[in-house]
Enzyme design. Structure first.
Site, PDB file in Angstrom:
ATOM      1  N   LYS A  29      18.641  -1.706 -14.902  1.00 19.54           N
ATOM      2  CA  LYS A  29      18.232  -3.073 -14.550  1.00 19.54           C
ATOM      3  C   LYS A  29      19.354  -4.036 -14.948  1.00 19.54           C
ATOM      4  CE  LYS A  29      14.388  -6.250 -15.302  1.00 19.54           C
ATOM      5  NZ  LYS A  29      13.174  -6.461 -16.096  1.00 19.54           N
ATOM      6  N   LYS A  95       8.411 -14.581 -12.087  1.00 22.75           N
ATOM      7  CA  LYS A  95       9.583 -14.262 -12.909  1.00 22.75           C
ATOM      8  C   LYS A  95      10.272 -12.996 -12.418  1.00 22.75           C
ATOM      9  CE  LYS A  95       6.784 -12.005 -16.426  1.00 22.75           C
ATOM     10  NZ  LYS A  95       7.107 -10.641 -16.553  1.00 22.75           N
ATOM     11  N   LYS A 104      17.345  -7.525 -22.880  1.00 18.31           N
ATOM     12  CA  LYS A 104      16.403  -7.398 -21.771  1.00 18.31           C
ATOM     13  C   LYS A 104      16.159  -8.749 -21.098  1.00 18.31           C
ATOM     14  CE  LYS A 104      11.718  -5.911 -20.908  1.00 18.31           C
ATOM     15  NZ  LYS A 104      11.380  -5.010 -19.989  1.00 18.31           N
TER      16      LYS A 104
END
Length: 119
Positions: A29, A95, A104
């Site tokens: 990610k 979001k 993160k």
């Protein structure tokens, strides 16, 4: 996991489409994955008439949502959650983001999808 069904759905409705399979695990990610999605969108999408459809879990919806928010200052996208967690947590939220420098969701936006398909 869903490629054959997605292709069949769009082909039956004569919708032009392309599928980009992403390695959507938390470790991936990243801004690099976000840019990979943006590069695919660069030549293949008209932001006024063609929404991006994100089908997957939380990492997929976050990365595609962030890319859509950034691409040409807002390209519409549709969220299609495939896990129970993301169905409840992120499917209709605004979001999205990616990890950066070991943190993160360090980069992100609050841009809602134009639609969510909850089935």
């Amino acid at each position: 996991l869903y490629g054959d069904r997605v292709r069949a759905h769009f082909e039956a409705r004569k919708v032009q489409h392309e599928i980009l399979v992403l390695p959507t695990v938390q470790e991936n990610k990243s801004i690099e994955l976000t840019l990979e999605v943006a590069k695919k969108m660069k030549h293949n999408i008209d932001r006024r008439t063609e929404p991006v459809v994100a089908i997957g879990g939380g990492v997929c919806l976050d990365v595609v949502g962030l890319t859509s928010a950034l691409f040409r200052r807002r390209t519409p996208y549709v969220r299609v959650p495939t896990t129970t967690l993301v169905y409840v947590d992120a499917s209709v939220g605004a979001k999205d983001g990616c990890n950066l420098g070991g943190s993160k969701d360090r980069l992100g936006t609050f841009v809602p999808p134009c639609a969510a398909s909850l089935d």
